[in-house]
Design a protein around this motif. Structure first.
Motif, PDB file in Angstrom:
ATOM      1  N   MET A 285      -0.890   3.359  -1.568  1.00 56.54           N
ATOM      2  CA  MET A 285      -1.149   3.403  -0.131  1.00 56.54           C
ATOM      3  C   MET A 285      -2.109   4.564   0.128  1.00 56.54           C
ATOM      4  N   VAL A 286      -3.307   4.241   0.582  1.00 55.25           N
ATOM      5  CA  VAL A 286      -4.318   5.257   0.866  1.00 55.25           C
ATOM      6  C   VAL A 286      -4.463   5.375   2.370  1.00 55.25           C
ATOM      7  N   ASP A 287      -4.329   6.596   2.881  1.00 59.35           N
ATOM      8  CA  ASP A 287      -4.399   6.815   4.320  1.00 59.35           C
ATOM      9  C   ASP A 287      -4.972   8.197   4.587  1.00 59.35           C
ATOM     10  N   ILE A 288      -5.303   8.452   5.845  1.00 60.90           N
ATOM     11  CA  ILE A 288      -5.886   9.728   6.236  1.00 60.90           C
ATOM     12  C   ILE A 288      -4.990  10.889   5.820  1.00 60.90           C
ATOM     13  N   LYS A 289      -5.598  11.929   5.253  1.00 60.76           N
ATOM     14  CA  LYS A 289      -4.860  13.136   4.888  1.00 60.76           C
ATOM     15  C   LYS A 289      -4.620  13.948   6.162  1.00 60.76           C
ATOM     16  N   ALA A 290      -3.357  14.007   6.575  1.00 67.08           N
ATOM     17  CA  ALA A 290      -3.012  14.699   7.817  1.00 67.08           C
ATOM     18  C   ALA A 290      -1.553  15.103   7.766  1.00 67.08           C
ATOM     19  N   GLU A 291      -1.159  15.946   8.711  1.00 70.13           N
ATOM     20  CA  GLU A 291       0.234  16.302   8.893  1.00 70.13           C
ATOM     21  C   GLU A 291       0.771  15.526  10.094  1.00 70.13           C
ATOM     22  N   THR A 292       2.082  15.344  10.144  1.00 70.17           N
ATOM     23  CA  THR A 292       2.679  14.568  11.222  1.00 70.17           C
ATOM     24  C   THR A 292       2.664  15.330  12.544  1.00 70.17           C
ATOM     25  N   ASP A 293       2.899  16.629  12.497  1.00 65.76           N
ATOM     26  CA  ASP A 293       2.877  17.445  13.707  1.00 65.76           C
ATOM     27  C   ASP A 293       1.449  17.847  14.063  1.00 65.76           C
ATOM     28  N   ILE A 294       1.144  17.844  15.346  1.00 68.93           N
ATOM     29  CA  ILE A 294      -0.194  18.226  15.800  1.00 68.93           C
ATOM     30  C   ILE A 294      -0.549  19.623  15.316  1.00 68.93           C
ATOM     31  N   ALA A 295       0.430  20.531  15.299  1.00 72.73           N
ATOM     32  CA  ALA A 295       0.167  21.910  14.878  1.00 72.73           C
ATOM     33  C   ALA A 295      -0.429  21.975  13.475  1.00 72.73           C
ATOM     34  N   GLY A 296      -0.022  21.056  12.622  1.00 75.37           N
ATOM     35  CA  GLY A 296      -0.520  21.047  11.252  1.00 75.37           C
ATOM     36  C   GLY A 296      -1.939  20.549  11.117  1.00 75.37           C
ATOM     37  N   ASN A 297      -2.495  19.995  12.204  1.00 74.39           N
ATOM     38  CA  ASN A 297      -3.849  19.438  12.160  1.00 74.39           C
ATOM     39  C   ASN A 297      -4.852  20.213  13.004  1.00 74.39           C
ATOM     40  N   LEU A 298      -4.420  21.299  13.620  1.00 72.64           N
ATOM     41  CA  LEU A 298      -5.298  22.033  14.537  1.00 72.64           C
ATOM     42  C   LEU A 298      -6.556  22.551  13.846  1.00 72.64           C
ATOM     43  N   GLY A 354     -13.142  13.091  -5.656  1.00 76.36           N
ATOM     44  CA  GLY A 354     -14.322  13.087  -4.803  1.00 76.36           C
ATOM     45  C   GLY A 354     -14.053  12.763  -3.348  1.00 76.36           C
ATOM     46  N   ASP A 355     -12.783  12.722  -2.932  1.00 73.54           N
ATOM     47  CA  ASP A 355     -12.431  12.353  -1.560  1.00 73.54           C
ATOM     48  C   ASP A 355     -11.406  13.341  -1.020  1.00 73.54           C
ATOM     49  N   GLY A 356     -11.858  14.263  -0.180  1.00 76.27           N
ATOM     50  CA  GLY A 356     -10.944  15.204   0.434  1.00 76.27           C
ATOM     51  C   GLY A 356     -10.424  14.743   1.779  1.00 76.27           C
TER      52      GLY A 356
END
Length: 364
Positions: A285-298, A354-356
């Motif tokens: 499963m390939v998906d956007i690298k992110a955190e669930t909480d908004i604070a983790g993505n600021l 090659g994909d961050g």
């Protein structure tokens, strides 16, 4: 007088001017990409007049001149004046490396279309959704699959077979593909992932499923054009995969590229994948690298862009029929939670060579 507030106001006024300028520039970049202007300037490769650029692109000189004004002011192309006083414009090769189709997986030009396209498709529906809480049907995005095909082309054509698949499970999946295995691609859109694998691994058998018949028709047409007999495409809801006894335990490898977060029943879709996965098989499963909480993505690069794309498409599509509306920024925590709830005992979050930008959830 509140000097602190006045200073904040002045600073934010500057920031707002930057935001408005950048958003306008993106619209110009979108037009230039779709009209082939970046390709034309890249072919020329030297400082050229507006007339020369328009001729090379086969476009109206007056329109091209106004466009050149926008991209020159935006620092995308370089402006100079010849000895005779003629204005000249150059697309630096380093910029062309990111704005033209030859850029492959580094092509950022293709993404300049995303916000204008989503705004055209669904702005009013999304605005209404703020009041009603209702989702926006997939049918409101008539050009979305076409655009996703361009994105898939940019992302997968160069790297899927040569870089991504060799990295999966230490090369074990690559070995199985070469020997022959049944493979399922969930949310296949126009089928590029399945087509690339089918062509590279003739001994394996591939099935792509999606809910868009238009996208599947294009996938079938491309398979026929390539003469591929080891790949099929079917109209199926991923959430119903587990209901088909004929598919139970059938697939040694399953993929889902940026597909699960759009589902109206994502947990059921993941349970379906688990049901059709063979004993000892792998699910990527390939998906956007992110955190669930908004604070983790600021501080995440392009975080505002990604949340806006999700607001205009991924979340409202996922809200249809009472769905949870995960959105593109559902993040690592929520993804791991749903994967485990779906029954996957082994979940490893892997980097992609090659994909961050994306995360690879390798499940078994």
């Amino acid at each position: 007088m509140d000097h602190s507030r006045e200073a904040q106001r002045a600073a934010f006024a500057v920031r707002m001017a930057e935001i408005l300028d950048a958003s306008a520039l993106n619209a110009a970049l979108c037009l230039g990409y779709r009209a082939g202007l970046f390709e034309a300037m890249d072919r020329l490769g030297f400082p050229a007049s507006c007339a020369a650029i328009a001729r090379e692109a086969g476009l109206s000189e007056r329109y091209v001149r106004e466009w050149l004004g926008a991209v020159a002011c935006g620092g995308v192309v370089e402006h100079s004046v010849s000895e005779s006083g003629e204005e000249l414009f150059l697309l630096p090769p380093a910029h062309a490396d990111l704005l033209t189709r030859r850029a492959g997986q580094d092509n950022l030009g293709v993404y300049t279309q995303e916000i204008p396209l989503l705004t055209q498709c669904a702005l009013e529906d999304v605005l209404a959704g703020f009041g009603t809480g209702r989702g926006v049907p997939y049918e409101r995005y008539p050009r979305f699959h076409e655009w996703m095909g361009q994105v898939a082309e940019a992302k997968h054509r160069e790297v899927l077979v040569d870089a991504f698949l060799p990295s999966v499970a230490g090369g074990e999946v690559l070995r199985r593909l070469r020997e022959g295995v049944d493979v399922l691609d969930v949310g296949c859109s126009e089928g590029l992932v399945a087509l690339l694998m089918a062509r590279a691994f003739p001994g394996s058998r591939f099935l792509g499923v999606d809910i868009s018949e238009d996208a599947l028709a294009k996938a079938r047409g491309e398979a026929a054009r390539l003469g591929l007999e080891n790949v099929r495409f079917e109209l199926r809801d991923a959430a119903a995969l587990g209901e088909d006894a004929a598919l139970a335990g059938r697939f040694g490898y399953v993929t889902a590229f940026d597909a699960i977060h759009d589902q109206t029943r994502p947990l059921e879709a993941l349970k379906g994948v688990r049901a059709v996965l063979a004993e000892g098989g792998y699910f990527s499963m390939v998906d956007i690298k992110a955190e669930t909480d908004i604070a983790g993505n600021l501080d995440r690069p392009m975080g505002a862009f990604l949340y806006t794309v999700s607001l205009l498409h991924c979340m409202p599509v996922g809200l249809v029929d009472g769905g949870p509306g995960l959105g593109m920024m559902w993040g690592r925590g929520k993804a791991l939670e749903l994967l485990r709830e779906a029954g996957f005992g082994r979940v490893e979050v892997c980097d992609i060579p090659g994909d961050g930008f994306n995360a690879h959830y390798l499940c078994g």
